[in-house]
Structures are given as C-alpha cells and as structure tokens.
Design a protein around this motif. Structure first.
Motif, mmCIF file in Angstrom:
data_model
loop_
_atom_site.group_PDB
_atom_site.id
_atom_site.type_symbol
_atom_site.label_atom_id
_atom_site.label_comp_id
_atom_site.label_asym_id
_atom_site.label_seq_id
_atom_site.Cartn_x
_atom_site.Cartn_y
_atom_site.Cartn_z
ATOM 1 N N TRP A 324 0.836 -1.211 0.000
ATOM 2 C CA TRP A 324 0.000 0.000 0.000
ATOM 3 C C TRP A 324 0.862 1.249 0.000
ATOM 4 N N TRP A 325 1.923 1.237 0.811
ATOM 5 C CA TRP A 325 2.767 2.423 0.924
ATOM 6 C C TRP A 325 3.522 2.697 -0.376
ATOM 7 N N GLU A 326 3.970 1.668 -1.029
ATOM 8 C CA GLU A 326 4.651 1.852 -2.306
ATOM 9 C C GLU A 326 3.703 2.469 -3.339
ATOM 10 N N LYS A 327 2.447 2.023 -3.340
ATOM 11 C CA LYS A 327 1.463 2.594 -4.273
ATOM 12 C C LYS A 327 1.190 4.055 -3.950
ATOM 13 N N GLU A 328 1.088 4.385 -2.676
ATOM 14 C CA GLU A 328 0.828 5.767 -2.268
ATOM 15 C C GLU A 328 1.978 6.681 -2.666
ATOM 16 N N LYS A 329 3.188 6.219 -2.485
ATOM 17 C CA LYS A 329 4.346 7.023 -2.893
ATOM 18 C C LYS A 329 4.347 7.221 -4.402
ATOM 19 N N GLY A 330 3.948 6.183 -5.115
ATOM 20 C CA GLY A 330 3.912 6.265 -6.582
ATOM 21 C C GLY A 330 2.907 7.269 -7.093
ATOM 22 N N LYS A 331 1.870 7.553 -6.297
ATOM 23 C CA LYS A 331 0.865 8.542 -6.699
ATOM 24 C C LYS A 331 1.364 9.957 -6.503
#
Length: 339
Positions: A324-331
C-alpha cells in the motif's frame, strides 16, 4: 418465624428476600407465604429502588432464579412500584409489571410446553449465574403477546413475529427505568435483539456467519474483540437456556451447543478495533512507513481483515502495508517520506 404477614409488615423487603431465598436454595415456600405476600404487597411502594434492586440482582444470579422470579410474579410483587428520591422528592418506579402480562399467554405446543411466562422462568433456571444473562433470559420474550406482535398462523397456532425487536426496545426501557448501567442495558439489548438470529444461523454457511460478525464489529456497539466474543458467548448461553425450556430434543440442544462454541471461536477472530490487529503502528513505523499515514493505513488494514481478504497475522499485514505504501508514494501524494 410466627405470622408471615406480621414479619412482612415489619419490613416489606422481607417479601423480596423470600423470593430470593427460594432462588438461592430451591425451596418450595411454606403454604402461608404466598397469600401473606399478596396481602402485604402494597407495602412495597415505600421501599427504595436501591434495596429492591439489590435483592433482585441476587435473585437473578441464583441457581434457581426461575423459581424465585415465579414467586415474585405469582404473588404480584413484580407488579408493585417502589420509589426513588430525586431532588428531595420521591418518585414511584414500577418494578417489573411487564412480566405479569406474560402469564397465561399461550404458545405453539409443537415447540413450547409452557405459556410465555412459564417458558421464561423455566429458562431462567438454566442461567449461568451472571447478572447479564439473568436479565437477558428474563426479558428475551417480554415482547411476546403484545399488540402488533401476536398473530395467528394459518394452522391456527399463535405466533409472535418481531417479538425480538419489540422486546429489545422494552428491555432497554425497563433496565433504564430501574437505573441499570448503560453497559448492562446495551449488552442485554444486544442479546434480546439477536436471540432469534441464533437458531437459523446454525444452518448458514461460514461466509454468512462472518458477515454477521463483521456487521456487529462495525456497529459501534463493541470496543474490542474480547467484548464482541463475550457478547457472542452470552448469546450462545441465552439460546441454550431458551432451548432447554422448549420441546427441543437432547440431540438438537447438543448441536446448538456445538454451534455456540463455533460462533464463539469465530467471534474471537474478528477484529473490532485497530488495536486488535496483529500489527501496531510502532511496527509499521519500524518498517519505514511514516507515522503521518497510519491514520489512513490502520483502518484500511482493519477493514480488509474484517472482510477476510487479509489474515490477521503480522507477516501478512506487514506485506500488505508495504505494498500500500509503495502505491501511495507512486501517486506522488507523499513527496516527503520521513517518519
């Protein structure tokens, strides 16, 4: 000792103590007790609610609670008022007049060998000795026979569809009138309101049971998993006591007991609060996830565990949080990622 009426006239609380002694010891009251209580019952109106409730609590937690409560009803004591002092003035408080309405109310003999009140007091003899369950058994069918609830089936037998919902509202009103704690009121209301859900749920697939548990976990009624599990333990015990006062076979009761244990175990695996998760905010911070996102992340993890899409283990939740955190950073929402 001597004349029962004379002793009751000296202290009206002795009439409640007579009922309590029956509940604690299982004795049959001496022949002169019942008529003496009937003759002196009006003296109860001068008693304080506190003194009456103390005796009532002891009675409900006694091993023969049903017998003692039946003496309260048959003597008319349950229908009497006591009093409470508020701002210098005495107010009358009805004790349990709703129970008198249940005497003689017929039920379908296919399932019930007793009328409504007979069923309740026999079920009460199968309580576990706790005050919560005592109240729940006493009030679980208090909605039966009421206008808008009592109906007649096509075969001519009586029915009480919706008595659980009506009974829940009545139980809340009764317990608040008697000054019980909000925790007790809410738990008894949950038990009365759900006691008819237990039987049919025995035949549901596990997925449907998980949905029921998830609904309760998200209802705001419970603080933690241990509260939810305790409530379902009490619900199982209520329904077993209920069945014990019906025509249910020993085999049916054994199957119900097995189901109650299953539901108890499942409730213990349903998280209610983020504190029930197998991972903490401190664990996530140590894994490199910023503290500022935990207010979003932890409720998401809780919801996914409640949905059964994630298992409640540290390893699984750690991995899901990292993804989840990797996806949030990617946004690009969190350009600064320091904790």
């Amino acid at each position: 000792v001597g004349s029962p009426s004379a002793r009751f006239a000296e202290d009206a609380l002795r009439m409640f103590r007579a009922c309590r002694f029956v509940a604690q010891l299982g004795f049959v009251p001496e022949a002169g007790i019942l008529p003496a209580i009937k003759a002196e019952a009006l003296r109860v109106k001068g008693l304080s609610l506190f003194r009456v409730k103390t005796e009532l609590h002891k009675l409900l937690m006694a091993p023969y609670a049903g017998r003692g409560m039946d003496l309260m009803v048959q003597s008319g004591l349950a229908g009497m008022p006591c009093r409470i002092k508020k701002e210098g003035n005495y107010e009358s408080v009805p004790i349990l007049p709703e129970l008198l309405d249940l005497v003689g109310v017929p039920q379908n003999p296919r399932f019930h060998p007793f009328d409504v009140w007979g069923h309740i007091w026999h079920a009460l003899n199968h309580s576990d000795g706790s005050l919560t369950l005592g109240w729940a058994i006493l009030l679980h069918d208090v909605g039966k026979g009421r206008e808008g609830v009592r109906g007649i089936r096509p075969d001519g037998m009586p029915s009480d569809h919706g008595h659980d919902k009506v009974g829940k509202a009545m139980a809340e009103g009764i317990l608040r009138r008697l000054g019980e704690s909000e925790d007790l009121v809410n738990r008894v209301a949950f038990l009365v309101g759900n006691h008819m859900h237990f039987g049919p749920s025995r035949f549901l697939p596990d997925a449907a049971l998980w949905r029921w548990l998830r609904k309760e976990a998200r209802s705001g009624t419970f603080r933690r998993t241990k509260d939810l599990q305790e409530a379902f333990r009490e619900l199982g015990n209520l329904c077993l006591a209920d069945m014990a006062a019906t025509t249910a076979s020993a085999e049916s009761q054994a199957l119900a007991r097995h189901f109650a244990n299953q539901l108890f175990r499942m409730a213990g695996a349903m998280p209610v609060h983020t504190a029930d998760l197998a991972i903490s905010g401190r664990d996530l911070i140590a894994a490199g996830i910023p503290q500022k996102v935990l207010k979003r992340l932890l409720p998401l993890l809780l919801s996914r565990v409640q949905d059964r899409s994630l298992s409640n283990t540290s390893e699984v939740l750690q991995r899901a949080a990292a993804i989840w955190w990797e996806k949030e950073k990617g946004k690009g929402h969190y350009p600064h990622t320091s904790a």
